[in-house]
Design a protein around this motif. Structure first.
Motif, PDB file in Angstrom:
ATOM      1  N   SER A   1      -0.015  20.644   3.013  1.00  0.00           N
ATOM      2  CA  SER A   1      -0.543  20.063   4.251  1.00  0.00           C
ATOM      3  C   SER A   1      -0.126  18.602   4.382  1.00  0.00           C
ATOM      4  CB  SER A   1      -2.071  20.170   4.282  1.00  0.00           C
ATOM      5  OG  SER A   1      -2.644  19.390   3.252  1.00  0.00           O
ATOM      6  N   SER A   2      -0.362  18.059   5.573  1.00  0.00           N
ATOM      7  CA  SER A   2       0.028  16.676   5.847  1.00  0.00           C
ATOM      8  C   SER A   2      -1.192  15.752   5.816  1.00  0.00           C
ATOM      9  CB  SER A   2       0.690  16.575   7.226  1.00  0.00           C
ATOM     10  OG  SER A   2       1.868  17.357   7.275  1.00  0.00           O
ATOM     11  N   ILE A   3      -0.929  14.499   5.396  1.00  0.00           N
ATOM     12  CA  ILE A   3      -1.939  13.437   5.428  1.00  0.00           C
ATOM     13  C   ILE A   3      -1.364  12.291   6.246  1.00  0.00           C
ATOM     14  CG2 ILE A   3      -3.267  11.782   4.057  1.00  0.00           C
ATOM     15  CD1 ILE A   3      -3.097  13.817   1.729  1.00  0.00           C
ATOM     16  N   ASN A   4      -2.082  11.858   7.257  1.00  0.00           N
ATOM     17  CA  ASN A   4      -1.606  10.787   8.143  1.00  0.00           C
ATOM     18  C   ASN A   4      -2.430   9.521   7.921  1.00  0.00           C
ATOM     19  OD1 ASN A   4       0.402  12.283   9.934  1.00  0.00           O
ATOM     20  ND2 ASN A   4      -1.425  13.561  10.115  1.00  0.00           N
TER      21      ASN A   4
ATOM     22  N   ILE B   1       0.843  -1.200   0.000  1.00  0.00           N
ATOM     23  CA  ILE B   1       0.000   0.000   0.000  1.00  0.00           C
ATOM     24  C   ILE B   1       0.877   1.249   0.000  1.00  0.00           C
ATOM     25  CG2 ILE B   1      -1.699   1.329   1.300  1.00  0.00           C
ATOM     26  CD1 ILE B   1      -2.884  -1.239   2.305  1.00  0.00           C
ATOM     27  N   LYS B   2       1.919   1.248   0.826  1.00  0.00           N
ATOM     28  CA  LYS B   2       2.815   2.411   0.906  1.00  0.00           C
ATOM     29  C   LYS B   2       3.435   2.703  -0.459  1.00  0.00           C
ATOM     30  CE  LYS B   2       4.310   2.082   5.750  1.00  0.00           C
ATOM     31  NZ  LYS B   2       5.483   1.872   6.638  1.00  0.00           N
ATOM     32  N   ASP B   3       3.921   1.648  -1.122  1.00  0.00           N
ATOM     33  CA  ASP B   3       4.559   1.827  -2.426  1.00  0.00           C
ATOM     34  C   ASP B   3       3.564   2.382  -3.443  1.00  0.00           C
ATOM     35  OD1 ASP B   3       6.892   0.847  -1.374  1.00  0.00           O
ATOM     36  OD2 ASP B   3       6.595  -1.208  -2.133  1.00  0.00           O
ATOM     37  N   GLN B   4       2.334   1.869  -3.395  1.00  0.00           N
ATOM     38  CA  GLN B   4       1.316   2.308  -4.344  1.00  0.00           C
ATOM     39  C   GLN B   4       0.956   3.776  -4.127  1.00  0.00           C
ATOM     40  OE1 GLN B   4      -1.930  -0.489  -4.987  1.00  0.00           O
ATOM     41  NE2 GLN B   4      -3.408   1.192  -5.044  1.00  0.00           N
TER      42      GLN B   4
ATOM     43  N   LEU C   1       1.451   7.090  -6.677  1.00  0.00           N
ATOM     44  CA  LEU C   1       0.300   7.887  -7.100  1.00  0.00           C
ATOM     45  C   LEU C   1       0.416   9.345  -6.670  1.00  0.00           C
ATOM     46  CD1 LEU C   1      -2.613   5.375  -6.350  1.00  0.00           C
ATOM     47  CD2 LEU C   1      -1.769   6.072  -8.598  1.00  0.00           C
ATOM     48  N   PHE C   2       0.985   9.582  -5.491  1.00  0.00           N
ATOM     49  CA  PHE C   2       1.040  10.946  -4.940  1.00  0.00           C
ATOM     50  C   PHE C   2       2.461  11.257  -4.460  1.00  0.00           C
ATOM     51  CE2 PHE C   2      -2.966   8.775  -3.777  1.00  0.00           C
ATOM     52  CZ  PHE C   2      -3.819   9.416  -4.663  1.00  0.00           C
ATOM     53  N   PRO C   3       3.392  11.356  -5.402  1.00  0.00           N
ATOM     54  CA  PRO C   3       4.815  11.496  -5.023  1.00  0.00           C
ATOM     55  C   PRO C   3       5.170  12.825  -4.378  1.00  0.00           C
ATOM     56  CG  PRO C   3       4.534  11.734  -7.396  1.00  0.00           C
ATOM     57  CD  PRO C   3       3.209  11.321  -6.858  1.00  0.00           C
ATOM     58  N   THR C   4       4.378  13.869  -4.599  1.00  0.00           N
ATOM     59  CA  THR C   4       4.745  15.202  -4.105  1.00  0.00           C
ATOM     60  C   THR C   4       4.058  15.577  -2.793  1.00  0.00           C
ATOM     61  OG1 THR C   4       2.969  16.280  -5.376  1.00  0.00           O
ATOM     62  CG2 THR C   4       5.087  15.973  -6.490  1.00  0.00           C
ATOM     63  N   ARG C   5       3.229  14.704  -2.262  1.00  0.00           N
ATOM     64  CA  ARG C   5       2.464  15.065  -1.065  1.00  0.00           C
ATOM     65  C   ARG C   5       3.133  14.564   0.209  1.00  0.00           C
ATOM     66  NH1 ARG C   5      -2.468  17.435  -2.180  1.00  0.00           N
ATOM     67  NH2 ARG C   5      -2.252  17.958   0.027  1.00  0.00           N
ATOM     68  N   ASN C   6       2.870  15.285   1.317  1.00  0.00           N
ATOM     69  CA  ASN C   6       3.440  14.922   2.615  1.00  0.00           C
ATOM     70  C   ASN C   6       2.527  13.888   3.290  1.00  0.00           C
ATOM     71  OD1 ASN C   6       5.490  16.893   2.322  1.00  0.00           O
ATOM     72  ND2 ASN C   6       4.052  18.476   3.013  1.00  0.00           N
ATOM     73  N   ILE C   7       2.832  12.617   3.051  1.00  0.00           N
ATOM     74  CA  ILE C   7       2.024  11.526   3.604  1.00  0.00           C
ATOM     75  C   ILE C   7       2.852  10.785   4.645  1.00  0.00           C
ATOM     76  CG2 ILE C   7       0.778   9.400   3.066  1.00  0.00           C
ATOM     77  CD1 ILE C   7       0.278  10.526   0.260  1.00  0.00           C
ATOM     78  N   PHE C   8       2.322  10.708   5.866  1.00  0.00           N
ATOM     79  CA  PHE C   8       3.030  10.081   6.980  1.00  0.00           C
ATOM     80  C   PHE C   8       2.302   8.813   7.399  1.00  0.00           C
ATOM     81  CE2 PHE C   8       3.888  14.618   7.065  1.00  0.00           C
ATOM     82  CZ  PHE C   8       5.277  14.650   7.161  1.00  0.00           C
TER      83      PHE C   8
ATOM     84  N   VAL D   1      -6.911   4.265   9.507  1.00  0.00           N
ATOM     85  CA  VAL D   1      -7.335   5.636   9.744  1.00  0.00           C
ATOM     86  C   VAL D   1      -6.621   6.555   8.755  1.00  0.00           C
ATOM     87  CG1 VAL D   1      -7.466   7.539  11.389  1.00  0.00           C
ATOM     88  CG2 VAL D   1      -7.694   5.171  12.193  1.00  0.00           C
ATOM     89  N   VAL D   2      -7.408   7.391   8.052  1.00  0.00           N
ATOM     90  CA  VAL D   2      -6.836   8.380   7.133  1.00  0.00           C
ATOM     91  C   VAL D   2      -7.301   9.761   7.599  1.00  0.00           C
ATOM     92  CG1 VAL D   2      -6.715   9.205   4.761  1.00  0.00           C
ATOM     93  CG2 VAL D   2      -6.869   6.739   5.210  1.00  0.00           C
ATOM     94  N   GLN D   3      -6.321  10.616   7.930  1.00  0.00           N
ATOM     95  CA  GLN D   3      -6.630  11.937   8.479  1.00  0.00           C
ATOM     96  C   GLN D   3      -5.947  13.014   7.648  1.00  0.00           C
ATOM     97  OE1 GLN D   3      -5.455  12.402  12.570  1.00  0.00           O
ATOM     98  NE2 GLN D   3      -6.332  14.442  12.766  1.00  0.00           N
ATOM     99  N   ASP D   4      -6.696  14.077   7.347  1.00  0.00           N
ATOM    100  CA  ASP D   4      -6.114  15.160   6.556  1.00  0.00           C
ATOM    101  C   ASP D   4      -6.358  16.503   7.240  1.00  0.00           C
ATOM    102  OD1 ASP D   4      -8.658  16.327   5.725  1.00  0.00           O
ATOM    103  OD2 ASP D   4      -8.874  14.649   4.348  1.00  0.00           O
ATOM    104  N   GLN D   5      -5.833  17.571   6.622  1.00  0.00           N
ATOM    105  CA  GLN D   5      -5.999  18.940   7.118  1.00  0.00           C
ATOM    106  C   GLN D   5      -6.720  19.796   6.083  1.00  0.00           C
ATOM    107  OE1 GLN D   5      -1.831  19.777   7.732  1.00  0.00           O
ATOM    108  NE2 GLN D   5      -1.861  19.018   9.847  1.00  0.00           N
TER     109      GLN D   5
END
Length: 504
Positions: free
Chosen positions: A416-419, A363-366, A370-377, A432-436
Motif C-alpha cells: 500500500s501507499s503512504i502519503n 526528514i525524507k532521508d531519515q 528507516l523504511f526503504p521497502t515501502r511506497n512513501i510519497f 499530514v500523514v495518510q495511509d491505506q
C-alpha cells in the motif's frame, strides 16, 4: 395562659439521619423528653418521661400515638404551638406553673430538628423549676450554658457536614442494619445516583454480588479495631457500569460504646486500576520489544564471529539489519524516557529557526533509511529557492513524523501507499500523514492518545502504545494541534498536525 418566648436555642442543625444515636443520648438525660412528628404523633420518649407520666397516673405513651391521646390534659395552645414551630422552624420556651395533679412548676423547651425527606420532628424537654431564687438562678445559668453547648454543637456539626459534603472522596453513612442515612455529593457523582435513590437503601444493594462477602468481613473486622484496613470493593453505578473503589470503614458508637452505625470513606480507583493494568501490559510489551531486536543483534554477532569469509554484500546486508534493530532500540528507550518526562511535567522542547527546505529533506532521508521497502510519497510546497524558515524543535518534529510513518507502516499492507504532505502557509506549518491501513475504530479513537493504549491489528501485534501519547505532548509543547480522521474499516486514517510559527 402560659407565656411563649421565641428563642434562637434550637437544634435544627442536627440531621434527622442521626436521630438513632441522638435518641440514645436523650435516653441518658434526666429531664423528661419526647419527640413528635408533623402529625403530632410520638416518635420517641425517654425513661424520665415514663416516670413523670406514672406520677400523673398515666400509662407510658405508645409509638405513633397522638400526643393528646398520650397526655389528654394538654391544651389546644400546645397543639397550636407545635404547628407554629413546624411552620417557622423556631424553637420556643414555655413557662408552665403546674400540670393537673402535679404542683411542680416546669419550663418546656420545644426544639425543631432540621428538615429532611422524612417528616420534621420537634423535641420537647420538660425541665423542673424551683421557687427558690438561688436554685432558679442556677437553673438559668445551666440553661445558658446549655444554650452555649448547643450553639457549639451546631457550629461543630456544620463544619463537619461542610467538610464531609465538600470532600473529594465519597462519604457513606449507614446504620447497624446497613441502611443508608447520609451520603455526600462526591458519592452521588461517583455512582450517578441521586441522594433520594440512595437514602434508606442498603449499601450492599449497590455492590456487585462478589463484593458482598468481602464487605461483610470488613464489617466484622471492626469488632477488634475502630477503623478497617483499606479494601477494594466494586460498586455498580446507575448505568450498571462497574466502579472500582477503595474504602475504609469506621464504627460509630453511642455513649455506652454500642455500635449504632458505620462511616465509610470511598475512593474511586477505576482509573488507577485501569492505569495499573495498562502499565503491567506496558512492562510486558516493553520487555518483548526489547527482547526481539536484542535477539536479532545477538544472532548477527554470532554470524559475524563464526563467518569471517562473508562476502561484502552479505556483510552490508547484516550491518543494515543490525542498524535497523539498533534504531528500534533507540526509539524504544527514547519513548520510555519521554514518557517519564511527560508524566513528571519535565517535558521540554528546544525551538530554533530552521531552514524549511533543508529540514524537510532531512526528514525524507531519515524516513527512506528507516523504511526503504515501502511506497512513501511526498508532497510539499517548500522549494530550494523559497528560503523559508520556521521556529520549531527540529529533532522533535522529525521524531513525530517518524512515529506517524512507523504507525502507518505497521498497520497497512506491504504494497500500500503512504502519503506525507508538508505545507507551509504563512505563519503555519501543516504536516499530514495518510495511509491505506486498517483505520481506527470508535473505541480506539477514545483511547488513541492515552499512554499504553496499543491495540493489535491484523498487520501489527506488538507495540508499546507510547508513540501517539508522546507525539501529542510534542505538538502541544509547540502550541499546535493534532487531529485524526478515520473512515470505515480498512480505509486507512489521516493524521493532520498544525504548528504555529514564533510561539513565545
Amino acid at each position: 395562659m402560659p407565656k411563649i418566648i421565641t428563642t434562637n436555642t434550637d437544634i435544627r442543625q442536627i440531621d434527622v439521619s442521626k436521630t438513632r444515636p441522638l435518641f440514645q443520648a436523650f435516653s441518658l438525660i434526666s429531664d423528661p423528653i419526647f419527640v413528635v412528628d408533623t402529625h403530632l404523633k410520638i416518635q420517641f420518649y425517654n425513661e424520665a418521661l415514663v416516670r413523670l407520666m406514672n406520677s400523673w397516673e398515666l400509662p407510658p405513651p405508645g409509638k405513633d400515638q397522638h400526643i393528646t391521646e398520650a397526655i389528654p390534659f394538654l391544651t389546644n395552645t400546645w397543639i397550636a404551638d407545635y404547628k407554629k414551630i413546624f411552620n417557622s422552624q423556631e424553637s420556643q420556651i414555655e413557662s408552665v406553673d403546674t400540670f393537673p395533679k402535679d404542683p411542680t412548676a416546669y419550663t418546656i423547651h420545644k426544639l425543631p430538628m432540621i428538615k429532611t425527606k422524612n417528616p420534621n420532628l420537634v423535641t420537647t424537654i420538660i425541665k423542673y423549676q424551683s421557687n427558690d431564687e438561688k436554685t432558679a438562678k442556677k437553673i438559668m445559668y445551666v440553661e445558658k450554658k446549655y444554650e452555649g453547648m448547643m450553639k457549639a454543637l451546631r457550629e461543630s456539626e456544620h463544619k463537619f457536614r461542610k467538610l464531609i459534603t465538600q470532600m473529594g472522596d465519597g462519604a457513606w453513612l449507614f446504620d447497624s442494619s446497613q441502611e443508608t442515612i447520609f451520603i455526600n455529593k462526591a458519592l452521588c457523582e461517583m455512582l450517578r445516583f441521586s441522594e433520594s435513590e440512595l437514602i434508606g437503601n442498603k449499601i450492599t444493594d449497590f455492590m456487585v454480588e462478589t463484593s458482598h462477602d468481602k464487605f461483610n468481613k470488613v464489617l466484622l473486622s471492626l469488632d477488634t479495631q475502630s477503623t478497617s484496613n483499606p479494601t477494594e470493593i466494586t460498586f455498580l453505578n446507575k448505568s450498571g457500569v462497574e466502579v472500582e473503589t477503595r474504602l475504609i470503614l469506621s464504627s460509630l458508637t453511642d455513649p455506652d460504646n454500642q455500635v449504632v452505625g458505620n462511616f465509610c470513606v470511598i475512593s474511586d480507583i477505576t482509573q488507577e486500576k485501569s492505569l495499573q493494568e495498562l502499565q503491567e501490559r506496558f512492562i510486558a510489551t516493553t520487555a518483548h520489544e526489547l527482547q526481539t531486536p536484542l535477539t536479532v543483534l545477538s544472532g548477527y554477532i554470532d554470524v559475524l564471529q563464526i563467518g569471517p569469509d562473508l562476502s561484502q554484500e552479505d556483510l552490508l546486508a547484516i550491518i543494515e539489519k543490525m542498524s535497523r534493530n539498533v534504531n528500534r532500540l533507540v526509539r524504544l528507550v527514547r519513548n520510555v524516557h519521554d514518557l517519564s518526562a511527560v508524566r513528571a511535567n519535565l517535558f521540554t522542547i528546544d525551538r530554533k529557526d530552521v531552514n524549511l527546505f533543508e529540514f524537510i529533506n532531512e526528514i525524507k532521508d531519515q524516513i527512506a533509511i528507516l523504511f526503504p521497502t515501502r511506497n512513501i510519497f511526498w508532497d510539499t510546497n517548500v522549494t530550494s529557492d523559497s528560503n523559508l524558515s520556521f521556529n520549531l524543535d527540529s529533532e522533535r518534529i522529525k521524531q513525530t513524523v517518524e512515529n506517524l510513518t512507523q504507525n502507518s507502516v505497521k498497520n497497512s499492507p506491504e504494497d500500500s501507499s503512504i502519503n506525507i504532505r508538508i505545507l507551509s502557509k504563512s505563519d503555519e506549518l501543516s504536516i499530514v500523514v495518510q495511509d491505506q491501513g486498517t483505520g481506527i475504530s470508535n473505541d480506539g479513537m477514545l483511547q488513541l492518545f492515552r499512554p499504553f493504549a496499543h491495540k493489535p491489528t491484523q498487520y501489527s501485534q506488538s507495540g508499546t502504545g507510547l508513540g501517539l501519547y508522546i507525539i501529542k505532548a510534542i505538538i502541544q509543547a509547540h502550541g499546535g494541534t493534532i487531529e485524526v480522521v478515520s473512515g470505515e474499516e480498512n480505509t486507512g486514517c489521516i493524521f493532520t498536525i498544525k504548528l504555529p510559527n514564533n510561539i513565545d
